[in-house]
Write a protein that holds these residues in place. Sequence first.
Motif, short mmCIF file in Angstrom:
data_model
loop_
_atom_site.label_atom_id
_atom_site.label_comp_id
_atom_site.label_asym_id
_atom_site.label_seq_id
_atom_site.Cartn_x
_atom_site.Cartn_y
_atom_site.Cartn_z
N TYR A 115 0.87 -1.17 0.07
CA TYR A 115 0.01 0.24 -0.09
C TYR A 115 1.04 1.22 0.10
CZ TYR A 115 -3.24 -3.72 1.45
OH TYR A 115 -3.93 -5.26 1.70
N GLY A 116 1.90 1.41 -0.52
CA GLY A 116 3.27 2.79 -0.84
C GLY A 116 3.86 2.47 0.40
N LEU A 117 4.09 1.60 1.14
CA LEU A 117 4.19 2.04 2.55
C LEU A 117 5.68 0.47 2.90
CD1 LEU A 117 1.60 3.24 5.48
CD2 LEU A 117 3.23 5.24 4.48
N LYS A 118 6.42 1.06 3.31
CA LYS A 118 6.58 -0.10 3.86
C LYS A 118 6.45 -0.84 5.12
CE LYS A 118 11.47 -1.58 6.36
NZ LYS A 118 10.33 -2.63 7.40
N ARG A 119 6.63 -2.23 5.14
CA ARG A 119 5.61 -2.86 5.89
C ARG A 119 6.80 -2.61 7.18
NH1 ARG A 119 3.51 -8.83 4.73
NH2 ARG A 119 1.68 -8.00 6.38
N THR A 120 6.27 -2.00 8.40
CA THR A 120 6.71 -1.55 9.76
C THR A 120 6.70 -2.97 11.21
OG1 THR A 120 5.85 1.08 9.86
CG2 THR A 120 6.14 -0.11 11.92
N ASN A 121 7.45 -2.44 12.00
CA ASN A 121 7.98 -3.87 12.50
C ASN A 121 8.03 -2.71 13.99
OD1 ASN A 121 10.13 -4.30 11.25
ND2 ASN A 121 10.52 -4.97 13.35
N SER A 122 8.57 -2.11 13.85
CA SER A 122 9.19 -1.15 14.53
C SER A 122 10.10 -1.53 15.88
CB SER A 122 8.00 -0.30 15.30
OG SER A 122 8.27 0.95 16.04
N ILE A 123 9.62 -1.25 17.04
CA ILE A 123 10.00 -1.61 18.11
C ILE A 123 10.12 -3.62 18.22
CG2 ILE A 123 10.89 0.28 19.25
CD1 ILE A 123 8.75 -0.37 20.89
N PHE A 124 8.91 -3.75 17.39
CA PHE A 124 8.72 -5.06 17.84
C PHE A 124 9.26 -6.80 17.17
CE2 PHE A 124 5.33 -1.65 18.65
CZ PHE A 124 4.96 -2.15 19.98
N SER A 125 8.77 -7.47 17.04
CA SER A 125 9.74 -8.38 16.36
C SER A 125 9.11 -8.92 14.70
CB SER A 125 9.80 -9.94 17.11
OG SER A 125 7.77 -10.11 16.55
N TYR A 126 8.37 -8.26 14.82
CA TYR A 126 7.71 -8.75 13.25
C TYR A 126 6.20 -7.94 13.00
CZ TYR A 126 5.71 -11.84 9.53
OH TYR A 126 5.92 -12.63 8.65
N PHE A 127 5.63 -7.62 12.00
CA PHE A 127 4.71 -6.47 11.63
C PHE A 127 3.45 -6.97 12.38
CE2 PHE A 127 4.76 -9.01 7.62
CZ PHE A 127 3.76 -9.73 7.47
N SER A 128 3.12 -7.89 12.93
CA SER A 128 2.05 -8.66 13.20
C SER A 128 1.90 -8.04 14.98
CB SER A 128 1.73 -10.63 13.28
OG SER A 128 1.06 -10.54 11.97
N THR B 150 -10.40 13.67 -1.47
CA THR B 150 -11.44 12.24 -2.17
C THR B 150 -11.01 11.93 -3.61
OG1 THR B 150 -13.51 12.89 -0.23
CG2 THR B 150 -13.37 11.50 -2.49
N PRO B 151 -10.93 12.31 -4.27
CA PRO B 151 -10.29 12.01 -5.33
C PRO B 151 -8.86 11.13 -5.76
CG PRO B 151 -10.78 14.49 -5.77
CD PRO B 151 -10.51 13.73 -4.55
N ILE B 152 -8.34 11.48 -5.21
CA ILE B 152 -7.21 10.06 -4.82
C ILE B 152 -7.48 8.73 -3.67
CG2 ILE B 152 -4.92 11.01 -3.96
CD1 ILE B 152 -4.49 13.28 -4.61
N LEU B 153 -7.72 9.65 -3.14
CA LEU B 153 -8.43 8.69 -2.13
C LEU B 153 -9.01 7.00 -2.42
CD1 LEU B 153 -8.31 9.98 0.90
CD2 LEU B 153 -6.57 9.33 0.67
N ILE B 154 -10.11 7.86 -3.40
CA ILE B 154 -11.01 7.01 -4.25
C ILE B 154 -10.48 5.21 -4.80
CG2 ILE B 154 -12.64 5.93 -5.01
CD1 ILE B 154 -13.44 8.80 -5.13
N GLY B 155 -8.80 5.64 -5.18
CA GLY B 155 -8.13 4.84 -6.09
C GLY B 155 -7.47 4.47 -4.90
N TYR B 156 -6.87 4.17 -3.71
CA TYR B 156 -6.39 4.51 -3.52
C TYR B 156 -7.17 2.87 -2.26
CZ TYR B 156 -2.54 3.92 0.56
OH TYR B 156 -1.51 3.26 1.99
N VAL B 157 -7.91 3.39 -0.95
CA VAL B 157 -9.14 3.05 -0.54
C VAL B 157 -9.55 1.70 -1.35
CG1 VAL B 157 -11.31 3.15 1.00
CG2 VAL B 157 -9.38 5.11 0.93
N SER B 158 -9.52 2.09 -2.46
CA SER B 158 -9.97 0.72 -2.88
C SER B 158 -9.81 -0.74 -3.78
CB SER B 158 -10.63 1.30 -4.61
OG SER B 158 -11.71 1.88 -4.65
N LYS B 159 -7.97 -0.14 -3.54
CA LYS B 159 -7.37 -1.48 -3.62
C LYS B 159 -7.14 -2.26 -2.32
CE LYS B 159 -2.57 -2.09 -4.33
NZ LYS B 159 -0.88 -1.30 -4.89
N ILE B 160 -7.07 -1.01 -0.88
CA ILE B 160 -7.00 -1.52 0.18
C ILE B 160 -8.75 -2.80 0.41
CG2 ILE B 160 -7.07 -1.33 2.30
CD1 ILE B 160 -5.41 1.01 1.64
#
Length: 417
Positions: A173-186, A266-276
Amino acid sequence: MLSLFLTIMMLLLLLKNYRKGIMLTAFVIQPLTYIGSGLGNVSLYYILAGIALIMFLFYSEQLKPFKYPKLLLISTSLMSISYLITNSLCNHPNTIMIIGNIITQFVFPFILWCVISRKKDVDFSINCLKWMWIVTIVVMILEQIFRHNYFTDIVEFSFKTCDFVIDANTIRYGLKRTNSIFSYFSTCGVFCSLSTFIIWIIVSKLHIKDNIYIFLLFIIPFVAFSTGSRAILLAVCVILLGVFTDRNIVKSKLYKTILFSCIILTPILIGYVSKIVDSVVNSNESSGVEGSTSDLRLLQWEACLPSFWDSPIWGNGRMYIWDVVAPRHSILQGAESLWFSLLVDYGIMGGITYLFMIFSCIIILYKLDARLTYLPIAYFLILCLSPDAGIQYNQLLTFVVLAIKMMETKSLYNKTT
């Protein structure tokens, strides 16, 4: 070496101030279960939980009355009994691990309940979490900027880790999958999802007048979103329903600013949200998002079925799915649901007691505030679509215990505001 030093410092804190030691363990050490104690391959959290139980026998008189919610006591007791019966009947017993799981998953949340008995205990718990949230956000921002988690590198270099620590160097979704300070993104997503409800109580129920909590209330769910996990996305939707429909939140300036910005974009977000939405609803190869699919989960369940039918009532024993079944079926190396391991390891009785625990949390929290029922629902949805690695039941029970304590003391906060 640093792991052993941290272990010694935490043990000294428990000896000096038992209450603060327990709360710091619950809200800082527990979410970072992968950090080792420096004593073999044992987690620091496991060591501290075991020591906390021994010390509790000496401090228990000072901590009375306990008044642990009956539904929590019954449901966790039944789960513990289920663990023990399965271990006694199976061909692959793992007694030490079972006892360790019972202490860390069910007994420690009870100890936490006992030590949080005053307003200043709630204050200390909130402060511990506040700094966890701030550090989580800072590391997430750096992770997105550099597209790499250098915090994970530092931890693995400086500490002994006793569990997998993975920096998922993938983009979703255009972002690096975050795990921050935790062991895994989950694990990051679960912590942030459950934390959102605690922040909501701070803002909407305790009425603590500190703008940082309004900021955190909006940013922490975004950190959960940035993990890119579709299971976490479902939890974020639950958060939107449970938290961001509260009129106290809707009236905030930040909420109105974000809402206005979303309308403009909204015009920009519609396509992004639809993909998600498409990637969540149609979790298959055609969704355009790499990762686990509905077909993959069906194949994993088919691989689990023969082992499940070997002992459908009580299961085959702790870790059976990983030690015996997974080596035979490579498709199970990342079993994409708690239910696979739960039913294979603990059978139908394990599944029933787990559901009873979830429903117990829902009933208890509903009596305090209907919106809080979304907390265990979010946890349940995540684990239905994610492996349980690093996301044990104590995570849920810890947040449930704190939520109850905060709601019980809200009148004391409202008197000071």
